[in-house]
Design an enzyme around this catalytic site. Structure first.
Site, PDB file in Angstrom:
ATOM      1  N   VAL B 145       0.813  -1.218   0.000  1.00  0.00           N
ATOM      2  CA  VAL B 145       0.000   0.000   0.000  1.00  0.00           C
ATOM      3  C   VAL B 145       0.846   1.266   0.000  1.00  0.00           C
ATOM      4  O   VAL B 145       0.308   2.367   0.081  1.00  0.00           O
ATOM      5  CB  VAL B 145      -1.021   0.046   1.169  1.00  0.00           C
ATOM      6  CG1 VAL B 145      -1.939  -1.153   1.133  1.00  0.00           C
ATOM      7  CG2 VAL B 145      -0.330   0.165   2.492  1.00  0.00           C
ATOM      8  N   GLU B 146       2.153   1.126  -0.102  1.00  0.00           N
ATOM      9  CA  GLU B 146       2.995   2.326  -0.128  1.00  0.00           C
ATOM     10  C   GLU B 146       3.634   2.514  -1.512  1.00  0.00           C
ATOM     11  O   GLU B 146       3.081   3.194  -2.362  1.00  0.00           O
ATOM     12  CB  GLU B 146       4.029   2.273   1.004  1.00  0.00           C
ATOM     13  CG  GLU B 146       3.340   2.388   2.359  1.00  0.00           C
ATOM     14  CD  GLU B 146       4.289   2.379   3.538  1.00  0.00           C
ATOM     15  OE1 GLU B 146       5.083   1.425   3.665  1.00  0.00           O
ATOM     16  OE2 GLU B 146       4.250   3.320   4.337  1.00  0.00           O
TER      17      GLU B 146
END
Lengths: 382, 434
Positions: B145-146
């Site tokens: 998610v980064e």
């Protein structure tokens, strides 16, 4: 978002707020009913394979060489937990000690698997008042496992145990549990120092609550109770492991603070014929362990405050814990667990709050420190 | 919701934070991202010499390479997310979002910590799951998610394919690109971001006019009644405002039932082996984030515990706490003032403080004095916004709890002192004389 979870502590604080702010305070029955409803909902067992949340080590150590034939083959080991020395004041005075008990209750309720029982190690109250004991009883009612009560001097010397005995029954009793004989003592009797001085009950209580005075006498189990103990053990074979709960240490550590049992040698003599004896005591509010002959002694943590180590008399086997952080109300405090092994010896886990837990294995004590030495702390003690 | 930023600052930010820049183009993020001078009033030279690792010495070429990588969005899977996407120099090396937004507009569970003075952190991340700045780099790069790279090898392959980097790596490290060297270069650049020249540092260095009387009173409260110094530790040799430890102050307790959550985490970690990457995924991508340090140590006393963050440049790194849940400094102080949020793992140092409104204002004035000069204007604007908001909007305020909730007013919470005495800014050592 998950439904708002409330810990025992939160619920207590809300109830206390209601009482203090003059709102409609819940009476005890309603309070408990509300609690039962909420705890039932949130404590519903998850469907996961039960492994201990507190990472209980399965005690499967081989019996040590000093154990001999313990006669315990096939007897299941068991675990119990303790909460001790909560020193509650009445609820209007402060919340500090209440928060600590609530934390301990949450703690033992979080154990998975649950302990067979939870021992309360004495000094539930600070000044022996009924309202203090009531508050403690109300908090301990939240413990999911069965609770066994033991009395401490702070519970006793205001009314010489009237309220405590009315609430919790006789102060010394015994029972058998999974092949182990368990004895709970009332080990904080004192010789009468108050009648000659014409003390009021409150004065007597305050004197006993003081740590370092020459007025009160030393704790003792006393003649009557030693007779009771000998009679109780008369029918217990010497191969049966003994678990003895006592508020005072049952040995002589430091007289000025009453970390002391005056007739300790006589009590130890009664316990001497037994192969495995574990004494679990309160009162000293610190990590403390000792071995005298066949008896392993183990001091419980307090939830109220930690005492410093006494200037003399510390058992050489004890590895001192660090000085508690004065900023942190919970440092140096906690509760604990005891795993009784198949050979009748007991491994003990100090569940320190805000620190890593420390395990003291029976092998360390019975070998007089030759094996299984617990880790030394990083910093100096006091 | 974060407060609306002024137009001027939005324009400034937009021009300063360049979404993508090439090495050759060197448009760059401007002087605010340059390595900072060590000539700062409060610069701890001794400590600095300790924290530069012997196997990764600072060199100008390495720092330049690290800086290029820090601002290069090609380190992410979709080529849109660079380090500075969440650690923007103009925003105090944060993103000023409650929790950070990564690849494909996904939001993580944690508020981006600042790079400023991060070289002095004993551990990195809110839960200390990385032991060094070097080790920290891998987390965001490979977290789904980064920056979303499948693996560090993919990241290396991507960097290798860019010709200028190949040469730079040869010059700096003497061999081809490796991920360990990417980590070393980025860490070397991050170690140039120092913040020790605030008005407070000048005050400590001997200039009594550097901070306002209100801030001086705040400094006294910080050390006394507010008990802040106990965790946000400051002393002349370690002027960092952190004890480098982890504390549960009840931030996650609003909506987390810790015990079942902890069991779930242990279960998940025992099945996956619980390596650093797995912990990173749980911390950034699941509701187990609220367990904090527990995910790393598995010790019950670390449930809900997060690292004590430095307090420098707070007025450009809002919102506050690990989940960005507090909008203003007043909200944050209100949280401590009422004794946090009760939960079974609450740190024993968190108790009601009984701070009055005036004392809270002074405390914020002190915190404002910890702003580095390059952020002075932005911080002033944020202060004004927060001040205005704090006059009408105080969701965390609970005066009764802060005053010991016994209905008898502050300072009267029983003989065993749940509340400190009224605050004076006189030296207590000098009170009670003749």
């Amino acid at each position: 978002m998950a439904a708002r979870h409330k810990s025992v502590e939160t619920k207590y604080m809300e109830d206390r707020d209601a009482a203090l702010r003059g709102l409609r305070g819940l009476d005890r029955r309603t309070f408990l009913k509300v609690l039962a409803a909420t705890t039932g909902a949130v404590m519903a067992k998850s469907l996961m394979p039960p492994h201990s949340f507190q990472l209980v080590e399965v005690a499967n150590a081989a019996p040590d060489k000093t154990a001999g034939a313990a006669g315990m083959a096939g007897k299941p080991p068991f675990t119990f937990a303790y909460i001790s020395d909560s020193h509650l004041y009445q609820r209007t005075l402060n919340q500090r000690f209440v928060r600590a008990v609530a934390r301990a209750v949450d703690d033992v309720n979080a154990l998975d698997p649950q302990p067979d029982f939870v021992l309360f190690g004495g000094d539930l109250a600070q000044l022996g008042r009924r309202e203090e004991l009531d508050l403690g009883m109300q908090l301990l009612a939240e413990v999911k496992a069965p609770v066994k009560m033991m009395v401490g001097e702070h519970d006793w010397f205001y009314d010489m145990g009237d309220a405590w005995q009315e609430m919790f029954g006789p102060p010394n009793y015994s029972f058998d549990w999974k092949g182990v004989h368990v004895v709970v003592l009332m080990s904080v009797h004192e010789k009468d120092f108050w009648t000659a001085r014409k003390m009021t009950p409150a004065e007597r209580m305050h004197t006993v609550a003081g740590l370092d005075n020459g007025i009160q006498s030393r704790f003792e189990v006393g003649d009557d109770e030693r007779k009771w103990l000998a009679a109780d053990l008369a029918k217990v074979p010497h191969t049966t492991p003994l678990l003895v709960f006592s508020h005072s240490p049952l040995y002589k550590y430091y007289r000025n603070w009453n970390f002391w049992t005056d007739d300790a040698e006589q009590v130890q003599a009664i316990l001497k014929p037994y192969q495995h004896v574990t004494v679990i005591h309160g009162h000293t509010h610190q990590m403390l362990y000792n071995q005298i002959g066949n008896i392993s002694f183990y001091g419980m943590l307090s939830t109220a405050w930690p005492w410093p180590y006494a200037p003399t008399g510390l058992p050489p086997l004890t590895i001192q814990m660090n000085r508690a952080d004065p900023f942190d109300q919970f440092d140096g405090l906690g509760d604990g667990r005891i795993n009784v092994r198949a050979d009748g010896l007991a491994d003990k886990i100090y569940s320190l709050w805000d620190r890593n837990p420390v395990t003291v294995k029976a092998d360390y004590l019975v070998s007089h420190g030759k094996i299984a030495r617990p880790p030394a702390p990083q910093f100096a003690s006091y | 919701m974060k407060p609306a930023r002024t137009l001027l600052f939005s324009i400034l930010a937009a021009t300063v934070v360049v979404a993508s820049f090439t090495l050759a183009g060197a448009q760059g993020p401007g002087p605010i991202a340059d390595p900072k001078s060590e000539k700062q009033a409060g610069f701890p030279a001794d400590l600095y010499s300790w924290v530069i690792p012997p196997d990764n010495p600072q060199t100008p070429a390495k720092i330049a390479l690290g800086k290029a990588l820090f601002f290069d969005d090609r380190l992410s899977a979709d080529g849109k997310i660079s380090c500075d996407h969440c650690h923007a120099p103009a925003k105090g090396f944060t993103d000023q979002l409650p929790t950070s937004m990564g690849i494909r507009a996904q939001f993580g569970q944690r508020n981006a910590p600042t790079v400023l003075n991060a070289l002095f952190n004993v551990t990195q991340f809110w839960d200390g799951r990385a032991p060094s700045l070097e080790a920290q780099v891998q987390g965001p790069v490979t977290n789904p998610v980064e920056m979303g790279m499948k693996s560090t090898d993919d990241a290396v392959a991507k960097v290798k394919a860019i010709p200028e980097y190949g040469k730079q790596f040869q010059d700096v490290f003497g061999h081809d690109v490796t991920f360990a060297d990417i980590e070393r270069a980025i860490a070397a650049y991050e170690r140039t971001q120092l913040a020790f020249d605030s008005p407070f540092d000048k005050f400590i260095a001997g200039d009594p006019s550097a901070i306002s009387d209100s801030a001086k009173r705040g400094w006294s409260i910080f050390n006394g009644k507010g008990r802040c110094m106990s965790c946000h530790a400051w002393n002349p040799t370690q002027p960092l405002f952190t004890d480098q430890k982890f504390h549960n102050i009840g931030v996650s307790a609003h909506n987390a039932n810790f015990v079942p959550l902890a069991r779930k985490a242990l279960d998940t970690l025992s099945q996956s082996g619980g390596n650093a990457e797995e912990i990173d995924k749980l911390a950034i991508g699941t509701d187990m984030s609220g367990l904090g340090r527990f995910l790393v140590t598995k010790q019950p006393h670390d449930i809900g515990a997060f690292r004590t963050m430095s307090l420098r440049n707070l007025l450009v790194t809002q919102p506050y706490f690990h989940d960005g849940s507090q909008v203003t400094l007043w909200d944050t102080i209100d949280h401590y003032n009422k004794g946090g949020v009760q939960n079974p793992y609450l740190d024993g140092g968190i108790v009601p403080l009984g701070l009055s409104e005036a004392e809270e204002d002074d405390l914020v004035a002190f915190l404002a004095s910890l702003t580095s000069p390059e952020y002075a204007d932005a911080a002033k604007q944020e202060y004004d916004l927060q001040f205005k908001r704090s006059r009408t909007n105080r969701p965390q305020r609970d005066t009764a709890a802060a005053n010991g909730d016994n209905g008898r007013g502050p300072g009267l919470a029983g003989p065993f002192g749940d509340i400190g005495p009224p605050q004076t800014d006189e030296n207590p050592a000098l009170l009670g004389g003749d």
